[in-house]
Design a protein around this motif. Structure first.
Motif, PDB file in Angstrom:
ATOM      1  N   SER A 231      44.474  32.435  41.160  1.00 31.23           N
ATOM      2  CA  SER A 231      44.687  33.475  40.157  1.00 31.23           C
ATOM      3  C   SER A 231      44.745  32.885  38.753  1.00 31.23           C
ATOM      4  O   SER A 231      44.131  33.406  37.814  1.00 31.23           O
ATOM      5  CB  SER A 231      45.979  34.235  40.467  1.00 31.23           C
ATOM      6  OG  SER A 231      46.222  35.222  39.505  1.00 31.23           O
ATOM      7  N   ALA A 232      45.461  31.783  38.597  1.00 28.83           N
ATOM      8  CA  ALA A 232      45.540  31.111  37.294  1.00 28.83           C
ATOM      9  C   ALA A 232      44.162  30.655  36.842  1.00 28.83           C
ATOM     10  O   ALA A 232      43.812  30.763  35.660  1.00 28.83           O
ATOM     11  CB  ALA A 232      46.505  29.929  37.369  1.00 28.83           C
ATOM     12  N   ALA A 233      43.364  30.161  37.779  1.00 26.79           N
ATOM     13  CA  ALA A 233      42.015  29.702  37.451  1.00 26.79           C
ATOM     14  C   ALA A 233      41.145  30.862  36.981  1.00 26.79           C
ATOM     15  O   ALA A 233      40.441  30.753  35.964  1.00 26.79           O
ATOM     16  CB  ALA A 233      41.380  29.018  38.659  1.00 26.79           C
ATOM     17  N   VAL A 234      41.193  31.985  37.688  1.00 28.73           N
ATOM     18  CA  VAL A 234      40.383  33.140  37.305  1.00 28.73           C
ATOM     19  C   VAL A 234      40.796  33.642  35.929  1.00 28.73           C
ATOM     20  O   VAL A 234      39.940  33.901  35.074  1.00 28.73           O
ATOM     21  CB  VAL A 234      40.476  34.263  38.362  1.00 28.73           C
ATOM     22  CG1 VAL A 234      39.823  35.545  37.854  1.00 28.73           C
ATOM     23  CG2 VAL A 234      39.817  33.813  39.664  1.00 28.73           C
ATOM     24  N   LYS A 235      42.088  33.752  35.678  1.00 24.97           N
ATOM     25  CA  LYS A 235      42.565  34.193  34.360  1.00 24.97           C
ATOM     26  C   LYS A 235      42.056  33.254  33.269  1.00 24.97           C
ATOM     27  O   LYS A 235      41.552  33.698  32.235  1.00 24.97           O
ATOM     28  CB  LYS A 235      44.091  34.225  34.320  1.00 24.97           C
ATOM     29  CG  LYS A 235      44.727  35.319  35.097  1.00 24.97           C
ATOM     30  CD  LYS A 235      46.246  35.179  35.004  1.00 24.97           C
ATOM     31  CE  LYS A 235      46.958  35.956  36.066  1.00 24.97           C
ATOM     32  NZ  LYS A 235      48.416  35.732  36.014  1.00 24.97           N
TER      33      LYS A 235
ATOM     34  N   GLU B 237      35.417  35.026  27.728  1.00 21.24           N
ATOM     35  CA  GLU B 237      35.501  36.091  26.729  1.00 21.24           C
ATOM     36  C   GLU B 237      35.340  35.531  25.316  1.00 21.24           C
ATOM     37  O   GLU B 237      34.761  36.186  24.447  1.00 21.24           O
ATOM     38  CB  GLU B 237      36.830  36.827  26.863  1.00 21.24           C
ATOM     39  CG  GLU B 237      36.956  37.997  25.903  1.00 21.24           C
ATOM     40  CD  GLU B 237      38.274  38.715  26.045  1.00 21.24           C
ATOM     41  OE1 GLU B 237      38.245  39.937  26.214  1.00 21.24           O
ATOM     42  OE2 GLU B 237      39.340  38.051  25.970  1.00 21.24           O
ATOM     43  N   THR B 238      35.822  34.321  25.082  1.00 22.58           N
ATOM     44  CA  THR B 238      35.727  33.735  23.746  1.00 22.58           C
ATOM     45  C   THR B 238      34.433  32.960  23.534  1.00 22.58           C
ATOM     46  O   THR B 238      34.015  32.771  22.393  1.00 22.58           O
ATOM     47  CB  THR B 238      36.919  32.797  23.453  1.00 22.58           C
ATOM     48  OG1 THR B 238      36.905  31.730  24.388  1.00 22.58           O
ATOM     49  CG2 THR B 238      38.233  33.541  23.533  1.00 22.58           C
TER      50      THR B 238
ATOM     51  N   VAL C 289      29.913  39.235  29.652  1.00 21.08           N
ATOM     52  CA  VAL C 289      31.254  39.021  30.201  1.00 21.08           C
ATOM     53  C   VAL C 289      31.871  40.357  30.603  1.00 21.08           C
ATOM     54  O   VAL C 289      32.463  40.478  31.679  1.00 21.08           O
ATOM     55  CB  VAL C 289      32.153  38.264  29.203  1.00 21.08           C
ATOM     56  CG1 VAL C 289      33.584  38.182  29.712  1.00 21.08           C
ATOM     57  CG2 VAL C 289      31.598  36.875  28.946  1.00 21.08           C
ATOM     58  N   ASN C 290      31.714  41.376  29.769  1.00 19.60           N
ATOM     59  CA  ASN C 290      32.252  42.695  30.111  1.00 19.60           C
ATOM     60  C   ASN C 290      31.603  43.247  31.368  1.00 19.60           C
ATOM     61  O   ASN C 290      32.270  43.874  32.193  1.00 19.60           O
ATOM     62  CB  ASN C 290      32.086  43.675  28.955  1.00 19.60           C
ATOM     63  CG  ASN C 290      33.147  43.490  27.906  1.00 19.60           C
ATOM     64  OD1 ASN C 290      34.285  43.147  28.210  1.00 19.60           O
ATOM     65  ND2 ASN C 290      32.791  43.710  26.657  1.00 19.60           N
ATOM     66  N   GLU C 291      30.296  43.024  31.521  1.00 18.12           N
ATOM     67  CA  GLU C 291      29.610  43.481  32.735  1.00 18.12           C
ATOM     68  C   GLU C 291      30.213  42.797  33.966  1.00 18.12           C
ATOM     69  O   GLU C 291      30.470  43.443  34.985  1.00 18.12           O
ATOM     70  CB  GLU C 291      28.115  43.181  32.634  1.00 18.12           C
ATOM     71  CG  GLU C 291      27.316  43.732  33.790  1.00 18.12           C
ATOM     72  CD  GLU C 291      25.824  43.472  33.664  1.00 18.12           C
ATOM     73  OE1 GLU C 291      25.166  43.458  34.725  1.00 18.12           O
ATOM     74  OE2 GLU C 291      25.317  43.268  32.542  1.00 18.12           O
TER      75      GLU C 291
ATOM     76  N   LEU D 169      42.352  39.625  33.140  1.00 15.21           N
ATOM     77  CA  LEU D 169      41.941  39.177  31.813  1.00 15.21           C
ATOM     78  C   LEU D 169      43.036  39.489  30.798  1.00 15.21           C
ATOM     79  O   LEU D 169      43.371  38.647  29.969  1.00 15.21           O
ATOM     80  CB  LEU D 169      40.618  39.828  31.414  1.00 15.21           C
ATOM     81  CG  LEU D 169      40.090  39.532  30.019  1.00 15.21           C
ATOM     82  CD1 LEU D 169      39.894  38.039  29.794  1.00 15.21           C
ATOM     83  CD2 LEU D 169      38.789  40.289  29.777  1.00 15.21           C
ATOM     84  N   ASP D 170      43.597  40.682  30.889  1.00 17.59           N
ATOM     85  CA  ASP D 170      44.689  41.057  29.978  1.00 17.59           C
ATOM     86  C   ASP D 170      45.887  40.117  30.146  1.00 17.59           C
ATOM     87  O   ASP D 170      46.487  39.680  29.154  1.00 17.59           O
ATOM     88  CB  ASP D 170      45.114  42.511  30.215  1.00 17.59           C
ATOM     89  CG  ASP D 170      44.033  43.515  29.824  1.00 17.59           C
ATOM     90  OD1 ASP D 170      43.118  43.154  29.061  1.00 17.59           O
ATOM     91  OD2 ASP D 170      44.108  44.662  30.305  1.00 17.59           O
TER      92      ASP D 170
END
Length: 122
Positions: free
Chosen positions: A20-24, A31-32, A39-41, A53-54
């Motif tokens: 989970s930490a890796a995906v975040k 995103e940056t 990325v949104n797709e 992401l949030d």
């Protein structure tokens, strides 16, 4: 998201918390660094990715930017999240494979092409 986290956990031999930490970390990094539309797709195609992401953005708020350039910056962020070098490679390859399966080669290619050094994980 559970399917992806299980996939990453099994492939890299890590627990769900590390996956989970890796995906975040990867989503915030992409995103940056990668084209926003691509990325949104990807995020929209991954069930549960938008809240992750949030969360990742909130966790990163106030911390220094990524150390390094391109894929090395992501590597540093992932090792700071507790992954070993080998785990970073496996997680990144699996996440990109999942991206290709989910949004296709074209969108994944846009993401990979925007981040110097990321093509080594494809």
């Amino acid at each position: 998201m559970d399917e992806l986290l299980t996939r990453l956990s099994n492939a890299a031999h890590i627990d769900h918390a590390k996956a989970s930490a890796a995906v975040k970390t990867i989503l915030v990094f992409l995103e940056t660094e990668a084209p926003g539309q691509a990325v949104n797709e990807l995020v929209d195609a991954m069930p549960g990715a938008r809240p992750m992401l949030d969360e990742g953005r909130a966790e990163k708020a106030g911390s220094p930017g990524y150390a390094g350039f391109g894929a090395m910056a992501a590597y540093h962020a992932l090792t700071a999240a507790g992954l070993s070098g080998g785990e970073v490679q496996v997680v990144t390859k699996e996440l990109l494979a999942y991206s290709r399966e989910t949004v296709g080669d074209e969108t994944t290619g846009l993401i990979v092409g925007a981040v110097p050094g990321l093509e080594a994980f494809v």
